[in-house]
Design a protein around this motif. Structure first.
Motif, PDB file in Angstrom:
ATOM      1  N   LYS A 248      87.916  41.488  58.309  1.00 40.47           N
ATOM      2  CA  LYS A 248      88.900  40.836  57.439  1.00 40.47           C
ATOM      3  C   LYS A 248      88.858  41.438  56.037  1.00 40.47           C
ATOM      4  CE  LYS A 248      90.283  36.294  55.663  1.00 40.47           C
ATOM      5  NZ  LYS A 248      89.954  34.842  55.619  1.00 40.47           N
ATOM      6  N   ALA A 249      87.643  41.651  55.525  1.00 41.24           N
ATOM      7  CA  ALA A 249      87.494  42.243  54.193  1.00 41.24           C
ATOM      8  C   ALA A 249      88.067  43.658  54.156  1.00 41.24           C
ATOM      9  CB  ALA A 249      86.024  42.258  53.788  1.00 41.24           C
ATOM     10  N   LEU A 250      87.891  44.373  55.249  1.00 39.02           N
ATOM     11  CA  LEU A 250      88.396  45.748  55.329  1.00 39.02           C
ATOM     12  C   LEU A 250      89.908  45.802  55.533  1.00 39.02           C
ATOM     13  CD1 LEU A 250      85.611  47.315  57.575  1.00 39.02           C
ATOM     14  CD2 LEU A 250      86.131  47.989  55.217  1.00 39.02           C
ATOM     15  N   GLY A 251      90.465  44.693  55.977  1.00 37.12           N
ATOM     16  CA  GLY A 251      91.904  44.672  56.242  1.00 37.12           C
ATOM     17  C   GLY A 251      92.264  45.281  57.582  1.00 37.12           C
ATOM     18  N   ILE A 252      91.327  45.240  58.538  1.00 34.78           N
ATOM     19  CA  ILE A 252      91.615  45.742  59.884  1.00 34.78           C
ATOM     20  C   ILE A 252      92.432  44.681  60.621  1.00 34.78           C
ATOM     21  CG2 ILE A 252      90.619  46.456  62.092  1.00 34.78           C
ATOM     22  CD1 ILE A 252      88.140  47.398  60.576  1.00 34.78           C
ATOM     23  N   PRO A 253      93.614  45.013  61.083  1.00 39.00           N
ATOM     24  CA  PRO A 253      94.457  44.028  61.776  1.00 39.00           C
ATOM     25  C   PRO A 253      93.726  43.395  62.963  1.00 39.00           C
ATOM     26  CG  PRO A 253      95.703  46.025  61.311  1.00 39.00           C
ATOM     27  CD  PRO A 253      94.275  46.333  60.993  1.00 39.00           C
ATOM     28  N   SER A 254      93.955  42.111  63.165  1.00 39.13           N
ATOM     29  CA  SER A 254      93.251  41.384  64.225  1.00 39.13           C
ATOM     30  C   SER A 254      93.595  41.890  65.618  1.00 39.13           C
ATOM     31  CB  SER A 254      93.565  39.887  64.126  1.00 39.13           C
ATOM     32  OG  SER A 254      94.969  39.675  64.192  1.00 39.13           O
ATOM     33  N   ASN A 255      94.748  42.551  65.755  1.00 41.79           N
ATOM     34  CA  ASN A 255      95.132  43.045  67.083  1.00 41.79           C
ATOM     35  C   ASN A 255      94.549  44.430  67.393  1.00 41.79           C
ATOM     36  OD1 ASN A 255      96.673  44.512  65.313  1.00 41.79           O
ATOM     37  ND2 ASN A 255      98.621  44.260  66.412  1.00 41.79           N
ATOM     38  N   LYS A 256      93.809  44.992  66.440  1.00 42.11           N
ATOM     39  CA  LYS A 256      93.163  46.291  66.670  1.00 42.11           C
ATOM     40  C   LYS A 256      91.785  46.059  67.299  1.00 42.11           C
ATOM     41  CE  LYS A 256      96.200  49.102  64.627  1.00 42.11           C
ATOM     42  NZ  LYS A 256      96.830  50.266  65.282  1.00 42.11           N
ATOM     43  N   HIS A 257      91.807  45.657  68.566  1.00 42.55           N
ATOM     44  CA  HIS A 257      90.577  45.226  69.235  1.00 42.55           C
ATOM     45  C   HIS A 257      89.535  46.333  69.341  1.00 42.55           C
ATOM     46  CE1 HIS A 257      92.605  41.512  70.047  1.00 42.55           C
ATOM     47  NE2 HIS A 257      93.565  42.120  70.743  1.00 42.55           N
ATOM     48  N   MET A 258      89.982  47.551  69.573  1.00 46.15           N
ATOM     49  CA  MET A 258      89.015  48.641  69.721  1.00 46.15           C
ATOM     50  C   MET A 258      88.329  48.965  68.391  1.00 46.15           C
ATOM     51  SD  MET A 258      90.637  51.245  72.543  1.00 46.15           S
ATOM     52  CE  MET A 258      92.356  51.135  72.040  1.00 46.15           C
ATOM     53  N   LEU A 259      89.071  48.816  67.292  1.00 43.74           N
ATOM     54  CA  LEU A 259      88.451  49.025  65.980  1.00 43.74           C
ATOM     55  C   LEU A 259      87.421  47.928  65.699  1.00 43.74           C
ATOM     56  CD1 LEU A 259      91.359  50.159  63.614  1.00 43.74           C
ATOM     57  CD2 LEU A 259      89.656  51.554  64.793  1.00 43.74           C
ATOM     58  N   HIS A 260      87.752  46.708  66.099  1.00 43.45           N
ATOM     59  CA  HIS A 260      86.806  45.598  65.936  1.00 43.45           C
ATOM     60  C   HIS A 260      85.541  45.856  66.750  1.00 43.45           C
ATOM     61  CE1 HIS A 260      88.965  42.258  63.746  1.00 43.45           C
ATOM     62  NE2 HIS A 260      89.956  43.120  63.923  1.00 43.45           N
ATOM     63  N   ARG A 261      85.737  46.345  67.975  1.00 43.03           N
ATOM     64  CA  ARG A 261      84.593  46.635  68.836  1.00 43.03           C
ATOM     65  C   ARG A 261      83.732  47.747  68.227  1.00 43.03           C
ATOM     66  NH1 ARG A 261      81.298  44.181  72.332  1.00 43.03           N
ATOM     67  NH2 ARG A 261      80.083  45.748  73.428  1.00 43.03           N
ATOM     68  N   HIS A 262      84.401  48.758  67.702  1.00 43.13           N
ATOM     69  CA  HIS A 262      83.695  49.867  67.064  1.00 43.13           C
ATOM     70  C   HIS A 262      82.869  49.361  65.882  1.00 43.13           C
ATOM     71  CE1 HIS A 262      82.861  53.714  65.184  1.00 43.13           C
ATOM     72  NE2 HIS A 262      83.533  53.359  64.095  1.00 43.13           N
ATOM     73  N   LEU A 263      83.468  48.511  65.060  1.00 41.89           N
ATOM     74  CA  LEU A 263      82.772  47.955  63.898  1.00 41.89           C
ATOM     75  C   LEU A 263      81.582  47.106  64.347  1.00 41.89           C
ATOM     76  CD1 LEU A 263      82.681  47.561  60.811  1.00 41.89           C
ATOM     77  CD2 LEU A 263      84.260  45.637  61.089  1.00 41.89           C
ATOM     78  N   TYR A 264      81.792  46.343  65.407  1.00 44.80           N
ATOM     79  CA  TYR A 264      80.712  45.503  65.953  1.00 44.80           C
ATOM     80  C   TYR A 264      79.507  46.360  66.329  1.00 44.80           C
ATOM     81  CZ  TYR A 264      78.189  42.460  69.210  1.00 44.80           C
ATOM     82  OH  TYR A 264      77.216  41.730  69.851  1.00 44.80           O
TER      83      TYR A 264
END
Length: 275
Positions: A248-264
């Motif tokens: 959220k702080a980075l402004g990564i859209p919530s629908n970018k699931h693969m980016l979220h997974r990568h960050l995780y």
């Protein structure tokens, strides 16, 4: 022919210069002399040079004639006797006086005493990632000792910081200083060791966090952390700061699931709380 006005101006400037030099010398003496032994000149020099509070020097010179008197000042004395209406300014002086009182017992001054309000308002707030509060901290003359005393209520009531996330960010940055006993050199040494290695994230500045974000191939989002207060102590010590909070702080859209997974996965590798 010489201009008499010019001569008098030169003498005046020399006098001012000598006076300034005397104040600096007096201030230096206070660093190695028990407060109870200070004379009036030392008290004034300490107030102006060491504490960085020249606006109170005149009231101090008129009322506080020795270090012994300074040691006995109450909050009421500071407010009514010296006209210090700002409660944080009074706290700064009270904490400093208490530090000097303890130092007379051979403990020496606290490490927090080495963090003046200029350093706090510029360097420290920049490292925390909240430089937008620099002017506020500067006007309240917040130094290391005051930092060590601040509560969430203080941040809101006295410094007008109402954003709860920013409050948490500041308090955890202070907690990091407390963990290191306010040893600035120790903090800088640990930061230097991890500048090029992804280790010891608790001491990372917000700039180091942004560098890490770029290194894990999310560079297009890194600049979004500016002014957000995302630093290593927040990432490491706040159990509620998880991957979603970082995304959220980075402004990564919530629908970018693969980016979220990568960050995780990257945060997991860094060994910070995930959820």
């Amino acid at each position: 022919m010489t201009n008499p006005d010019s001569d008098s101006l030169t003498q005046q400037s020399l006098s001012d210069g000598e006076e300034q030099l005397d104040r600096l010398q007096q201030a230096e003496l206070t660093r190695n002399t028990c407060m109870s032994n200070w004379r009036a000149g030392g008290v004034q020099a300490w107030m102006e040079v060491v504490m960085g509070m020249p606006m109170y020097t005149r009231a101090c010179s008129e009322n506080v004639k020795s270090g012994k008197v300074l040691l006995g000042l109450t909050d009421e004395d500071l407010e009514l006797g010296l006209g210090i209406s700002n409660p944080i300014h009074r706290r700064k002086l009270r904490l400093a006086i208490e530090d000097y009182r303890r130092a007379e017992g051979d403990q020496g001054l606290s490490k927090a005493s080495e963090m003046d309000h200029h350093w706090v308002a510029t360097s420290w707030l920049s490292d925390v990632g909240l430089p937008q509060y620099s002017q506020t901290f500067q006007s309240h003359l917040v130094d290391g000792r005051v930092l060590n005393s601040l509560s969430r209520r203080d941040l809101e009531r006295f410094l007008n910081i109402s954003d709860q996330f920013h409050q948490t960010s500041l308090l955890l940055a202070i907690q990091l200083l407390q963990m290191l006993s306010f040893d600035k050199e120790a903090l800088q040494a640990r930061r230097a060791k991890c500048e090029h290695q992804d280790q010891d994230p608790v001491v990372w500045t917000c700039h180091r966090v942004m560098k890490w974000i770029r290194e894990i191939d999310l560079k297009e989002f890194a600049d979004n952390l500016q002014g957000k207060g995302i630093h290593g102590a927040l990432m490491s010590l706040d159990p509620s700061f998880d991957t979603d909070a970082m995304a959220k702080a980075l402004g990564i859209p919530s629908n970018k699931h693969m980016l979220h997974r990568h960050l995780y996965e990257e945060m997991k590798t860094l060994a910070v709380p995930l959820k």
